[in-house]
Write a protein that holds these residues in place. Structure first.
Motif, PDB file in Angstrom:
ATOM      1  N   ARG A  23       0.831  -1.192   0.063  1.00  0.00           N
ATOM      2  CA  ARG A  23      -0.018   0.111   0.080  1.00  0.00           C
ATOM      3  C   ARG A  23       0.883   1.145  -0.071  1.00  0.00           C
ATOM      4  O   ARG A  23       1.907   1.346   0.992  1.00  0.00           O
ATOM      5  CB  ARG A  23      -0.646   0.052   1.225  1.00  0.00           C
ATOM      6  CG  ARG A  23      -2.259   0.268   1.182  1.00  0.00           C
ATOM      7  CD  ARG A  23      -2.740   0.308   2.406  1.00  0.00           C
ATOM      8  NE  ARG A  23      -3.211  -1.122   2.907  1.00  0.00           N
ATOM      9  CZ  ARG A  23      -2.881  -1.529   4.434  1.00  0.00           C
ATOM     10  NH1 ARG A  23      -2.132  -0.991   4.979  1.00  0.00           N
ATOM     11  NH2 ARG A  23      -3.180  -2.763   4.332  1.00  0.00           N
ATOM     12  N   LEU A  27      -4.876   5.361   3.820  1.00  0.00           N
ATOM     13  CA  LEU A  27      -6.260   6.208   3.666  1.00  0.00           C
ATOM     14  C   LEU A  27      -7.188   5.724   4.632  1.00  0.00           C
ATOM     15  O   LEU A  27      -8.140   5.013   4.070  1.00  0.00           O
ATOM     16  CB  LEU A  27      -6.627   6.124   2.079  1.00  0.00           C
ATOM     17  CG  LEU A  27      -5.355   6.690   0.875  1.00  0.00           C
ATOM     18  CD1 LEU A  27      -6.030   6.424  -0.342  1.00  0.00           C
ATOM     19  CD2 LEU A  27      -5.161   7.973   1.161  1.00  0.00           C
ATOM     20  N   PHE A 117      -2.799   0.922  -4.776  1.00  0.00           N
ATOM     21  CA  PHE A 117      -3.551   0.075  -3.621  1.00  0.00           C
ATOM     22  C   PHE A 117      -4.059  -1.159  -4.118  1.00  0.00           C
ATOM     23  O   PHE A 117      -4.767  -1.190  -5.189  1.00  0.00           O
ATOM     24  CB  PHE A 117      -4.681   0.929  -2.875  1.00  0.00           C
ATOM     25  CG  PHE A 117      -4.275   2.049  -2.425  1.00  0.00           C
ATOM     26  CD1 PHE A 117      -3.927   2.117  -0.916  1.00  0.00           C
ATOM     27  CD2 PHE A 117      -4.045   3.257  -2.951  1.00  0.00           C
ATOM     28  CE1 PHE A 117      -3.513   3.150  -0.300  1.00  0.00           C
ATOM     29  CE2 PHE A 117      -3.393   4.577  -2.385  1.00  0.00           C
ATOM     30  CZ  PHE A 117      -3.251   4.441  -1.064  1.00  0.00           C
ATOM     31  N   VAL A 139      -7.275   0.074   1.654  1.00  0.00           N
ATOM     32  CA  VAL A 139      -6.937   1.343   1.683  1.00  0.00           C
ATOM     33  C   VAL A 139      -5.943   1.682   2.871  1.00  0.00           C
ATOM     34  O   VAL A 139      -5.433   2.591   2.924  1.00  0.00           O
ATOM     35  CB  VAL A 139      -8.178   2.117   1.742  1.00  0.00           C
ATOM     36  CG1 VAL A 139      -8.531   2.666   0.331  1.00  0.00           C
ATOM     37  CG2 VAL A 139      -9.128   1.990   2.777  1.00  0.00           C
ATOM     38  N   VAL A 175     -10.636   6.766  -4.713  1.00  0.00           N
ATOM     39  CA  VAL A 175      -9.111   6.645  -4.080  1.00  0.00           C
ATOM     40  C   VAL A 175      -8.423   8.006  -4.430  1.00  0.00           C
ATOM     41  O   VAL A 175      -7.560   8.422  -3.634  1.00  0.00           O
ATOM     42  CB  VAL A 175      -8.433   5.665  -4.691  1.00  0.00           C
ATOM     43  CG1 VAL A 175      -6.999   5.673  -4.519  1.00  0.00           C
ATOM     44  CG2 VAL A 175      -9.020   4.359  -4.199  1.00  0.00           C
ATOM     45  N   GLN A 179      -6.815  10.423  -1.759  1.00  0.00           N
ATOM     46  CA  GLN A 179      -5.143  10.962  -1.821  1.00  0.00           C
ATOM     47  C   GLN A 179      -5.408  12.312  -1.736  1.00  0.00           C
ATOM     48  O   GLN A 179      -4.571  12.982  -1.086  1.00  0.00           O
ATOM     49  CB  GLN A 179      -4.857  10.393  -3.113  1.00  0.00           C
ATOM     50  CG  GLN A 179      -4.479   8.667  -2.858  1.00  0.00           C
ATOM     51  CD  GLN A 179      -3.751   8.192  -4.214  1.00  0.00           C
ATOM     52  OE1 GLN A 179      -4.216   8.358  -5.333  1.00  0.00           O
ATOM     53  NE2 GLN A 179      -2.509   7.434  -4.032  1.00  0.00           N
TER      54      GLN A 179
END
Length: 182
Positions: A23, A27, A117, A139, A175, A179
């Motif tokens: 990863r 997150l 990821f 995540v 995602v 981010q």
């Protein structure tokens, strides 16, 4: 302080990565409210995916019992075939949650990564694949993002490939937003 950078967020959080899982960062979705989960698709992303967040109470589906914090999006009026996208914050590892979902439909099961990821694409097995497609994203430690594209019109209106492709696009958008939020 004219010479200082505007924000201290320029450095990637290197110390928090977990290379053994692959990863690029954590997150975390833990503690996010349903309203915050609804914010994981920006207005621009919603336009691209042709979805919107309905007013609370518009989608009361007693058959759909979701045990996890989630936000549902409906396809925009006039989009055919109609579909829905549900973003779920699952406080379990990807492997554990995948086990909970049961045996996947083999033809569309896939592993890939989304912005680095680990992700798993799966549809329900046992003849239920026409209902939709999940993209599960690893995540954070012990946390999975589940983006579910549901077929609102039932069998035959969307192919499995269409559903999974749209679920993947949606997961990529979520995602990217996570981010950006850091």
């Amino acid at each position: 302080c004219a010479g200082e950078p505007a924000s201290g967020g320029e450095q990637p959080p290197v110390e928090r990565t977990t290379p053994e899982v692959g990863r690029p960062a954590e997150l975390s979705l833990a503690g996010k409210s349903e309203q915050q989960l609804c914010g994981l698709l920006t207005p621009q992303q919603q336009d691209q995916l042709e979805v919107y967040v309905p007013e609370t109470g518009d989608i009361e589906d007693p058959e759909l019992e979701l045990d996890y914090p989630n936000c549902g999006f409906l396809s925009s009026p006039g989009v055919d075939p109609s579909f829905d996208i549900t973003i779920l914050a699952v406080p379990k590892s990807l492997a554990d949650f995948k086990d909970e979902l049961g045996e996947p439909f083999p033809e569309t099961a896939a592993s890939y990564d989304i912005s680095g990821f680990p992700a798993e694409q799966m549809q329900p097995g046992a003849g239920l694949e026409a209902l939709g497609c999940h993209v599960l994203v690893d995540v954070a430690e012990g946390e999975t993002l589940d983006v579910l594209l549901g077929n609102a019109e039932g069998t035959g209106s969307m192919t499995n490939e269409q559903m999974c492709s749209m679920a993947k696009q949606s997961a990529q958008a979520v995602v990217a937003t996570l981010q950006a939020q850091g």
